[in-house]
Every structure is written in C-alpha cells, then in structure tokens.
Design a protein around this motif. Structure first.
Motif, PDB file in Angstrom:
ATOM      1  N   VAL A   1      -0.975  -1.071   1.834  1.00  0.00           N
ATOM      2  CA  VAL A   1      -2.207  -1.796   1.499  1.00  0.00           C
ATOM      3  C   VAL A   1      -3.415  -0.859   1.589  1.00  0.00           C
ATOM      4  O   VAL A   1      -4.287  -0.851   0.708  1.00  0.00           O
ATOM      5  N   SER A   2      -3.456  -0.052   2.638  1.00  0.00           N
ATOM      6  CA  SER A   2      -4.572   0.878   2.832  1.00  0.00           C
ATOM      7  C   SER A   2      -4.628   1.920   1.723  1.00  0.00           C
ATOM      8  O   SER A   2      -5.694   2.219   1.179  1.00  0.00           O
ATOM      9  N   ALA A   3      -3.460   2.495   1.383  1.00  0.00           N
ATOM     10  CA  ALA A   3      -3.415   3.545   0.355  1.00  0.00           C
ATOM     11  C   ALA A   3      -3.890   3.010  -0.989  1.00  0.00           C
ATOM     12  O   ALA A   3      -4.676   3.661  -1.685  1.00  0.00           O
ATOM     13  N   TYR A   4      -3.417   1.821  -1.358  1.00  0.00           N
ATOM     14  CA  TYR A   4      -3.825   1.238  -2.644  1.00  0.00           C
ATOM     15  C   TYR A   4      -5.293   0.813  -2.605  1.00  0.00           C
ATOM     16  O   TYR A   4      -6.067   1.108  -3.526  1.00  0.00           O
ATOM     17  N   GLY A   5      -5.675   0.139  -1.545  1.00  0.00           N
ATOM     18  CA  GLY A   5      -7.029  -0.394  -1.467  1.00  0.00           C
ATOM     19  C   GLY A   5      -8.108   0.659  -1.354  1.00  0.00           C
ATOM     20  O   GLY A   5      -9.236   0.456  -1.826  1.00  0.00           O
ATOM     21  N   SER A   6      -7.792   1.809  -0.758  1.00  0.00           N
ATOM     22  CA  SER A   6      -8.817   2.852  -0.576  1.00  0.00           C
ATOM     23  C   SER A   6      -9.303   3.423  -1.898  1.00  0.00           C
ATOM     24  O   SER A   6     -10.390   4.009  -1.956  1.00  0.00           O
ATOM     25  N   GLY A   7      -8.511   3.264  -2.957  1.00  0.00           N
ATOM     26  CA  GLY A   7      -8.933   3.755  -4.262  1.00  0.00           C
ATOM     27  C   GLY A   7      -9.662   2.729  -5.107  1.00  0.00           C
ATOM     28  O   GLY A   7     -10.083   3.027  -6.220  1.00  0.00           O
ATOM     29  N   LEU A   8      -9.856   1.527  -4.574  1.00  0.00           N
ATOM     30  CA  LEU A   8     -10.470   0.453  -5.343  1.00  0.00           C
ATOM     31  C   LEU A   8     -11.982   0.295  -5.187  1.00  0.00           C
ATOM     32  O   LEU A   8     -12.615  -0.285  -6.059  1.00  0.00           O
TER      33      LEU A   8
ATOM     34  N   GLY B   1     -11.053  11.425  -8.846  1.00  0.00           N
ATOM     35  CA  GLY B   1     -10.006  12.267  -8.256  1.00  0.00           C
ATOM     36  C   GLY B   1      -9.681  11.887  -6.815  1.00  0.00           C
ATOM     37  O   GLY B   1      -8.516  11.880  -6.398  1.00  0.00           O
ATOM     38  N   TRP B   2     -10.720  11.526  -6.056  1.00  0.00           N
ATOM     39  CA  TRP B   2     -10.506  11.150  -4.655  1.00  0.00           C
ATOM     40  C   TRP B   2      -9.659   9.887  -4.540  1.00  0.00           C
ATOM     41  O   TRP B   2      -8.920   9.709  -3.566  1.00  0.00           O
ATOM     42  N   LYS B   3      -9.734   9.003  -5.550  1.00  0.00           N
ATOM     43  CA  LYS B   3      -8.900   7.798  -5.544  1.00  0.00           C
ATOM     44  C   LYS B   3      -7.419   8.170  -5.669  1.00  0.00           C
ATOM     45  O   LYS B   3      -6.555   7.604  -4.993  1.00  0.00           O
ATOM     46  N   ARG B   4      -7.142   9.137  -6.557  1.00  0.00           N
ATOM     47  CA  ARG B   4      -5.756   9.572  -6.731  1.00  0.00           C
ATOM     48  C   ARG B   4      -5.209  10.181  -5.443  1.00  0.00           C
ATOM     49  O   ARG B   4      -4.014  10.077  -5.162  1.00  0.00           O
ATOM     50  N   MET B   5      -6.079  10.845  -4.691  1.00  0.00           N
ATOM     51  CA  MET B   5      -5.649  11.407  -3.409  1.00  0.00           C
ATOM     52  C   MET B   5      -5.183  10.297  -2.469  1.00  0.00           C
ATOM     53  O   MET B   5      -4.144  10.416  -1.811  1.00  0.00           O
ATOM     54  N   PHE B   6      -5.955   9.212  -2.387  1.00  0.00           N
ATOM     55  CA  PHE B   6      -5.538   8.067  -1.566  1.00  0.00           C
ATOM     56  C   PHE B   6      -4.272   7.415  -2.115  1.00  0.00           C
ATOM     57  O   PHE B   6      -3.356   7.072  -1.363  1.00  0.00           O
TER      58      PHE B   6
ATOM     59  N   LEU C   1     -14.234   0.336   1.437  1.00  0.00           N
ATOM     60  CA  LEU C   1     -13.445   1.533   1.721  1.00  0.00           C
ATOM     61  C   LEU C   1     -13.170   1.651   3.220  1.00  0.00           C
ATOM     62  O   LEU C   1     -12.044   1.936   3.642  1.00  0.00           O
ATOM     63  N   VAL C   2     -14.197   1.400   4.034  1.00  0.00           N
ATOM     64  CA  VAL C   2     -14.039   1.452   5.490  1.00  0.00           C
ATOM     65  C   VAL C   2     -13.018   0.417   5.953  1.00  0.00           C
ATOM     66  O   VAL C   2     -12.177   0.707   6.818  1.00  0.00           O
ATOM     67  N   VAL C   3     -13.060  -0.779   5.372  1.00  0.00           N
ATOM     68  CA  VAL C   3     -12.096  -1.831   5.733  1.00  0.00           C
ATOM     69  C   VAL C   3     -10.668  -1.346   5.485  1.00  0.00           C
ATOM     70  O   VAL C   3      -9.782  -1.494   6.341  1.00  0.00           O
ATOM     71  N   PHE C   4     -10.439  -0.743   4.316  1.00  0.00           N
ATOM     72  CA  PHE C   4      -9.084  -0.261   4.009  1.00  0.00           C
ATOM     73  C   PHE C   4      -8.689   0.931   4.877  1.00  0.00           C
ATOM     74  O   PHE C   4      -7.505   1.098   5.211  1.00  0.00           O
ATOM     75  N   ARG C   5      -9.658   1.762   5.249  1.00  0.00           N
ATOM     76  CA  ARG C   5      -9.356   2.873   6.169  1.00  0.00           C
ATOM     77  C   ARG C   5      -8.968   2.321   7.542  1.00  0.00           C
ATOM     78  O   ARG C   5      -8.064   2.844   8.200  1.00  0.00           O
ATOM     79  N   ILE C   6      -9.630   1.260   7.986  1.00  0.00           N
ATOM     80  CA  ILE C   6      -9.285   0.641   9.273  1.00  0.00           C
ATOM     81  C   ILE C   6      -7.884   0.017   9.201  1.00  0.00           C
ATOM     82  O   ILE C   6      -7.102   0.120  10.158  1.00  0.00           O
ATOM     83  N   ILE C   7      -7.553  -0.589   8.055  1.00  0.00           N
ATOM     84  CA  ILE C   7      -6.211  -1.156   7.867  1.00  0.00           C
ATOM     85  C   ILE C   7      -5.154  -0.054   7.990  1.00  0.00           C
ATOM     86  O   ILE C   7      -4.114  -0.233   8.636  1.00  0.00           O
ATOM     87  N   GLY C   8      -5.427   1.088   7.386  1.00  0.00           N
ATOM     88  CA  GLY C   8      -4.517   2.229   7.525  1.00  0.00           C
ATOM     89  C   GLY C   8      -4.410   2.685   8.964  1.00  0.00           C
ATOM     90  O   GLY C   8      -3.329   3.043   9.449  1.00  0.00           O
ATOM     91  N   GLY C   9      -5.536   2.659   9.673  1.00  0.00           N
ATOM     92  CA  GLY C   9      -5.527   3.013  11.095  1.00  0.00           C
ATOM     93  C   GLY C   9      -4.665   2.075  11.916  1.00  0.00           C
ATOM     94  O   GLY C   9      -3.967   2.503  12.846  1.00  0.00           O
ATOM     95  N   LEU C  10      -4.702   0.779  11.584  1.00  0.00           N
ATOM     96  CA  LEU C  10      -3.828  -0.188  12.266  1.00  0.00           C
ATOM     97  C   LEU C  10      -2.366   0.217  12.113  1.00  0.00           C
ATOM     98  O   LEU C  10      -1.584   0.162  13.072  1.00  0.00           O
ATOM     99  N   GLY C  11      -2.003   0.623  10.893  1.00  0.00           N
ATOM    100  CA  GLY C  11      -0.629   1.066  10.643  1.00  0.00           C
ATOM    101  C   GLY C  11      -0.268   2.283  11.467  1.00  0.00           C
ATOM    102  O   GLY C  11       0.832   2.364  12.044  1.00  0.00           O
ATOM    103  N   ILE C  12      -1.194   3.247  11.549  1.00  0.00           N
ATOM    104  CA  ILE C  12      -0.943   4.454  12.339  1.00  0.00           C
ATOM    105  C   ILE C  12      -0.758   4.094  13.811  1.00  0.00           C
ATOM    106  O   ILE C  12       0.158   4.587  14.480  1.00  0.00           O
ATOM    107  N   GLY C  13      -1.639   3.234  14.329  1.00  0.00           N
ATOM    108  CA  GLY C  13      -1.565   2.853  15.739  1.00  0.00           C
ATOM    109  C   GLY C  13      -0.244   2.195  16.088  1.00  0.00           C
ATOM    110  O   GLY C  13       0.367   2.501  17.124  1.00  0.00           O
ATOM    111  N   ILE C  14       0.226   1.296  15.219  1.00  0.00           N
ATOM    112  CA  ILE C  14       1.501   0.606  15.466  1.00  0.00           C
ATOM    113  C   ILE C  14       2.673   1.578  15.358  1.00  0.00           C
ATOM    114  O   ILE C  14       3.573   1.591  16.199  1.00  0.00           O
TER     115      ILE C  14
END
Length: 459
Positions: A86-93, A173-178, A104-117
C-alpha cells in the motif's frame, strides 16, 4: 523436500521482510532530491517527509507485540507485507490529489508501520524455527536481506534516475522509484502464504500437535519430540502466576538489557552514515556531486560483503566476540574519519575510515543485535520484550537521524577545535559503552537452544 531445503526456503521468505526494511528506508534517499523540487519543499518539510516513516516504524514496533501474540508471527508478517505494498503504490500518487505532500507523508507512515511490524516478527520467527547450532547464521539472513535491500534500491534509483532527464525525474521519476518497491513487496506477500506458523507460538496457543508436525519437518522426529517437551516445560507456570508479571525484577531486567543493546545499535551512528552519506561525502569529505552516488553504492557493497562474513562466523566465533571485534573496528574507523576532519586533512584516509566503520558494523552490531534480540528473551515474554526493544531502537534511530544534522551544523562542531569531527567522537564514546554492556550483561548464546538460554536468566 529435505529438511535443510525446507528450513532455507522458509528462512529466505521471512527474511524478505528485512529486504523490504532496507528497500523502504533506502528508496526515500534516492527519491527525496527530486520530490523536494517537485513540491518545492523547504528544509523543515523535507526533513518531515524523509523522517515521517520512522514515526510509523515506532508505532508498528509497539503494535507488533500484541499482533504477534494474538495472530502469530506469520500473520503479522502478512500484515506488514500488505502495508509495504500500500505504501509503495500510494507514495507515487500524491501529485494528483490536493494536500499532496500530506498524503505522501501518510503513505510513508504506512510503510513505516510495515517496517516496524516486520523488524520485530521476521528475526523472531526465524529464531523460533531454526536449529540451535545454526540459529545465528539463519537470523543473520535477516540482516543480510536488509543490506541487500539497501544495495538493490541504490541501484534501482540510480538506473531510474539515469534513464530520465532531470525534468522528468522531478515530474514523475521519483514516483517510479517508490513504485519499484511493489515488486519485492508483492512477492513477499504471496510467498508468506506458503510458510508454516511458528512452532513456539503454536505451543503457546496449546496447539502442540501442529507444532510437532512443523518441528518434525525441520529437525526430524527425534529432535522434534525432544524440543516440544523443552518448549512446553519453558511455558509452564504455577496457577498463581498464569499472567506474566512484566514488572518483576527479573523480567524487567531482561527487557532492560535487551532494550539497551537495541538502542546502542543506533548510537553507533550507522544510520547517520547511511541516511546522510551523500551529505558526508559532499560536505565533510569534499567529493563532487557526480561522485556521491558511486560512494553510496560503495558503502552498500562493503555493508553487503561484511554481512556475509558475519553470517559464516556468528555460530563459529559466538555473538560476543563479534561485538568486541566489530566495536574495535568501528572505533578505528571513526578515529580515522574524526582525526582527518579535525586536522583538516580530508582525503583517502577519511573515506577509508568510513568504509572500516561500515565493514565493522556489518560484521558485528548490525546482524548480531538481531540475533541476540531474537533468542535472548524467554518464550513467555519474547513477543512483548522484542516489541519494546525494537520500538526503542526506532525511537533511537529517530533521535540520531534528527540530531545528527543539528550537531553537524552547530557552531561548536564547526569551531577550530572540532572542524566537523564532533559527531564521530560522540559515536566513539557510545561504542565504548557497547563493549562494557556486552561484557557485563549479555549472555553468550552460541549453540544453545532457546530454552537453554532462558535458563541463563534463572541462574
């Protein structure tokens, strides 16, 4: 499928959580230069976009304990894989929505939740399925996956960035990176459905027969029966103490020791070097902008190679010897960097110092801390204790990543006395503390079953 292949496959799948850990924290380094221009971010907002994932990591690590206890290690990792995707897809939107930076910050936090778990459950899951004689090596696959994630994402962002013009990179380009993270995150999600549940979690839930089936596939019938008895014995409690008292002197002490070690991993300064590597190379070491990416890839490559060294020595030499060797190496590396900065003789010795530090961390505090955290806590408290230790580690990560640029830009650090070297001497002091804490409080766990390690705390 033979026992060795089965164990290797389920370890590799769960270690993908580490690869996504490294990939997700690394992708922002490649993307932030372009997205900062896209959104015209000031320094404060850029810091918030980059650092926001750490907030998610902290919350995710805190939530990981209850999730792991209730739903198990496997299903917790499935949750983390969904969050990564969800974070990877959403960060490019964000650019197609109003308030896009906030999104963007919301999706980065969602990715952080995944990392923490994942950062709590993946190494614990591996430790709970691995035989004691190779458990260190197996858990080290997790750290190896983290550094592979860093290495792969540096290459991915390099090729994406170089395939487009600067205008295109700023536009999309930064979206493709995410979005490139979707490949490993979806693979992780799919493969997790084919790995078994943790036998120790199953035993904790009273599903002894299911646990025995999994242990037999991993260890063979004789060892499995022996191990299931040890696990059940370690979980036995008197009727008066059905609920674990986490505030008892012994349990609180165990958690405090593990948490201290976990925090000290961050106070070595590793993420200051990884997160701000480009700034260090450009400002402190005098490299041009065209050299920075090559230096970053060099750091990631050294990190990768010496993680392999740790993998093949952690069960041979033991956990504590590797920490001592690595700590000495980290001190030497930062002394080279610090002294050359202080003496204003920046050059090849400075770069050598950074590489020695990275190599020493990669063969010691990087993988060994994850090994120790995954095996040092008793069965009854492992989920909660690891959750506390990992959450504290993410809090320490945030403190270091936020304070490092402040100290770097301070008048004291840029005075004639320090000439930009102060942060590295601060890190050296913490590395010396690591050696003392390891000597006095950390048990040597090499070759012992998780239940035998538990007996150390009762001596």
């Amino acid at each position: 499928m033979n026992k060795k292949t089965f164990l290797l496959l389920i370890t590799a799948v769960s270690a993908l959580g580490g690869l996504l850990f490294g990939y997700d924290t690394g992708v922002i380094n490649g993307a932030q230069f372009y997205l900062s221009k896209h959104f015209d971010l000031d320094s404060a907002m850029k810091g918030w976009v980059v650092g926001s994932a750490l907030l998610g990591c902290l919350i995710g690590a805190i939530a990981a304990g209850p999730l792991s206890i209730k739903f198990g290690r496997k299903h917790s990792l499935i949750v983390s894989a969904v969050l990564f995707s969800v974070s990877a897809y959403g960060s490019g939107l964000p650019s197609i929505f109003p308030e896009s930076v906030s999104l963007l910050v919301v999706f980065r936090i969602i990715g952080g939740l995944g990392i923490g778990i994942a950062s709590m459950n993946a190494p614990m899951y591996i430790a709970e399925i691995a035989p004691s004689n190779i458990r260190g090596k197996m858990v080290t696959y997790y750290q190896l996956a983290i550094v592979i994630g860093f290495f792969v994402v540096f290459l991915a962002t390099y090729f994406i960035g170089n395939s487009l013009s600067e205008t295109q990179n700023i536009a999309f380009g930064w979206k493709r990176m995410f979005w490139s993270e979707l490949i490993p995150s979806c693979l992780f999600l799919i493969l997790l459905f084919f790995v078994p549940k943790s036998p120790r979690w199953l035993t904790l839930k009273g599903k002894d027969d299911d646990a025995l089936i999994i242990l037999t596939k991993i260890h063979g019938a004789y060892q499995a029966n022996k191990e299931i008895i040890e696990i059940k014995d370690s979980l036995k409690v008197d009727d008066k103490h059905i609920k674990v008292n986490y505030f008892s002197k012994i349990i609180l002490g165990i958690i405090a020791i593990g948490t201290t070690l976990s925090v000290l991993q961050q106070f070595t300064g590793i993420n200051a070097v990884l997160y701000y590597g480009a700034d260090i190379f450009e400002k402190a070491l005098g490299f041009g902008k065209e050299d920075i990416l090559a230096q970053q890839i060099l750091l990631a490559f050294v990190n990768l190679i010496f993680t392999f060294v740790a993998m093949f020595t952690v069960d041979k030499f033991g956990r504590k010897p590797l920490i001592y060797i690595g700590s000495i190496g980290m001190i030497v590396g930062f002394l080279l960097l610090g002294i050359t900065l202080q003496q204003q003789s920046v050059g090849i010795l400075s770069l050598l110092g950074v590489l020695i530090f990275i190599a020493s961390f990669a063969l010691s505090m990087g993988p060994v801390v994850w090994v120790l955290l995954s095996e040092m806590f008793p069965n009854k408290i492992r989920s909660v204790a690891m959750s506390v230790a990992v959450a504290a580690q993410w809090a320490a990560n945030y403190v270091v990543s936020q304070s490092f640029p402040i100290v770097m830009d301070s008048d004291t650090n840029n005075s004639a006395i320090w000439n930009g070297s102060l942060p590295y001497f601060i890190f050296i002091a913490f590395i010396m503390i690591i050696m003392v804490v390891t000597y006095k409080y950390i048990p040597e766990t090499k070759g012992k079953s998780l239940e035998e390690i538990e007996g150390f705390w009762q001596e």
